[in-house]
Design a protein around this motif. Sequence first.
Motif, short mmCIF file in Angstrom:
data_model
loop_
_atom_site.label_atom_id
_atom_site.label_comp_id
_atom_site.label_asym_id
_atom_site.label_seq_id
_atom_site.Cartn_x
_atom_site.Cartn_y
_atom_site.Cartn_z
N ILE A 91 0.84 -1.20 0.00
CA ILE A 91 0.00 0.00 0.00
C ILE A 91 0.87 1.26 0.00
N GLY A 92 0.57 2.18 -0.94
CA GLY A 92 1.34 3.41 -1.05
C GLY A 92 2.52 3.31 -2.00
N ARG A 93 2.78 2.10 -2.48
CA ARG A 93 3.91 1.91 -3.39
C ARG A 93 3.39 1.70 -4.82
N THR A 94 4.26 1.93 -5.79
CA THR A 94 3.87 1.76 -7.18
C THR A 94 4.15 0.32 -7.61
N ALA A 95 3.10 -0.35 -8.08
CA ALA A 95 3.20 -1.75 -8.50
C ALA A 95 3.18 -1.85 -10.01
N ARG A 96 3.94 -2.78 -10.54
CA ARG A 96 3.94 -3.03 -11.98
C ARG A 96 3.50 -4.47 -12.20
N PHE A 97 2.56 -4.66 -13.12
CA PHE A 97 1.95 -5.97 -13.34
C PHE A 97 2.23 -6.51 -14.73
N ASP A 98 2.31 -7.81 -14.83
CA ASP A 98 2.47 -8.47 -16.12
C ASP A 98 1.11 -8.50 -16.81
N SER A 99 0.64 -7.35 -17.19
CA SER A 99 -0.68 -7.21 -17.79
C SER A 99 -0.75 -5.94 -18.61
N ALA A 100 -1.51 -5.99 -19.70
CA ALA A 100 -1.72 -4.80 -20.53
C ALA A 100 -2.91 -3.99 -20.04
N VAL A 101 -3.58 -4.46 -18.96
CA VAL A 101 -4.76 -3.78 -18.43
C VAL A 101 -4.35 -2.84 -17.29
N ALA A 102 -4.79 -1.59 -17.38
CA ALA A 102 -4.52 -0.60 -16.35
C ALA A 102 -5.81 0.13 -16.00
N GLY A 103 -5.84 0.70 -14.82
CA GLY A 103 -7.02 1.43 -14.40
C GLY A 103 -6.91 2.92 -14.71
N LEU A 104 -8.02 3.49 -15.14
CA LEU A 104 -8.13 4.94 -15.32
C LEU A 104 -9.05 5.45 -14.22
N GLY A 105 -8.52 6.24 -13.32
CA GLY A 105 -9.32 6.71 -12.20
C GLY A 105 -8.90 8.10 -11.78
N THR A 125 -2.56 1.37 -29.41
CA THR A 125 -4.01 1.52 -29.34
C THR A 125 -4.45 1.28 -27.90
N ILE A 126 -5.48 1.99 -27.48
CA ILE A 126 -6.06 1.83 -26.15
C ILE A 126 -7.50 1.39 -26.34
N SER A 127 -7.89 0.32 -25.66
CA SER A 127 -9.24 -0.24 -25.80
C SER A 127 -9.93 -0.30 -24.46
N ASP A 128 -11.25 -0.18 -24.48
CA ASP A 128 -12.01 -0.28 -23.24
C ASP A 128 -12.25 -1.75 -22.87
N SER A 129 -12.99 -2.00 -21.81
CA SER A 129 -13.20 -3.36 -21.33
C SER A 129 -14.01 -4.22 -22.29
N SER A 130 -14.70 -3.59 -23.23
CA SER A 130 -15.48 -4.32 -24.24
C SER A 130 -14.68 -4.59 -25.51
N GLY A 131 -13.43 -4.11 -25.54
CA GLY A 131 -12.58 -4.32 -26.71
C GLY A 131 -12.68 -3.23 -27.75
N GLY A 151 -7.10 9.78 -20.40
CA GLY A 151 -8.50 9.46 -20.69
C GLY A 151 -9.05 10.14 -21.93
N THR A 152 -8.25 10.96 -22.58
CA THR A 152 -8.73 11.65 -23.79
C THR A 152 -8.87 10.65 -24.93
N MET A 153 -10.09 10.54 -25.47
CA MET A 153 -10.34 9.58 -26.54
C MET A 153 -10.13 10.23 -27.90
N TYR A 164 -8.67 -0.34 -18.88
CA TYR A 164 -8.35 -0.15 -20.29
C TYR A 164 -7.09 -0.94 -20.64
N SER A 165 -7.08 -1.43 -21.88
CA SER A 165 -5.96 -2.24 -22.37
C SER A 165 -5.09 -1.43 -23.33
N PHE A 166 -3.81 -1.72 -23.29
CA PHE A 166 -2.82 -1.02 -24.11
C PHE A 166 -2.15 -2.04 -25.03
N ALA A 167 -2.11 -1.76 -26.31
CA ALA A 167 -1.45 -2.64 -27.28
C ALA A 167 -0.48 -1.82 -28.11
#
Length: 223
Positions: A91-105, A125-131, A151-153, A164-167
């Motif tokens: 908690i409070g630290r920056t985590a890096r994940f083996d995933s192309a999915v990140a949160g926009l908040g 390309t950036i895609s939403d949860s529906s692809g 978050g600018t589309m 959102y996914s990043f490719a």
Amino acid sequence: MTIISSAAAGGTSSVTAAASDTLFADYNMFLELLTTQMTNQDPLDPMDTSEYTQQLVQYSQVEQSIQQTGALQDILSQLASQDLASASNFIGRTARFDSAVAGLGDAPAQWSYYANGTPASLTATISDSSGNVVQTLTLEPGQQGTYAWDGTMANGATAPSGAYSFAVSAVDASGEALDVTINSMAKVTDVVSTGSDIMLGVNGIRMSVSGLVAVSDGTDQGS
């Protein structure tokens, strides 16, 4: 700091207790019937003891199995609590994940990328949860880098909070496609146990601790 534990362990214990209650109720009924049968048996033709002895053995085996299951559940619950306490250090630290999915908040969605080779061009390309693709952009050529999306589309509107996914498509000078590894990054705000997994809250979404590949002190958002 937020740490949430699941009620799954308590629910499992309830199931074990219910199984024990059912077993003991059946066992008591069996003893009552056995006592009645023995009381009213013909002294000259007594009942065969092998059958009810076998049933007593079976009841004993089931009881031992339930007790062993309960003990194992207690051990697993303790291990889950230890894992949760350990994960709270993130908690409070920056985590890096083996995933192309990140949160926009509250903060931009962030990713790091690494190309296996020397790219001459990089398109993301950036895609939403529906692809659905919501943004397409050109990155500065380079073997590795990071990108933060506010978050600018593509249509100029602001995307809603969520996952959102990043490719990244990378091509070298000869036109050959290159493999690209993508990680998502965010600061950990809470830790949650689902009973079977530890989840980290990162910028409005939850990511499994099993996908964690790196942790920094919370100030470095780089790769």
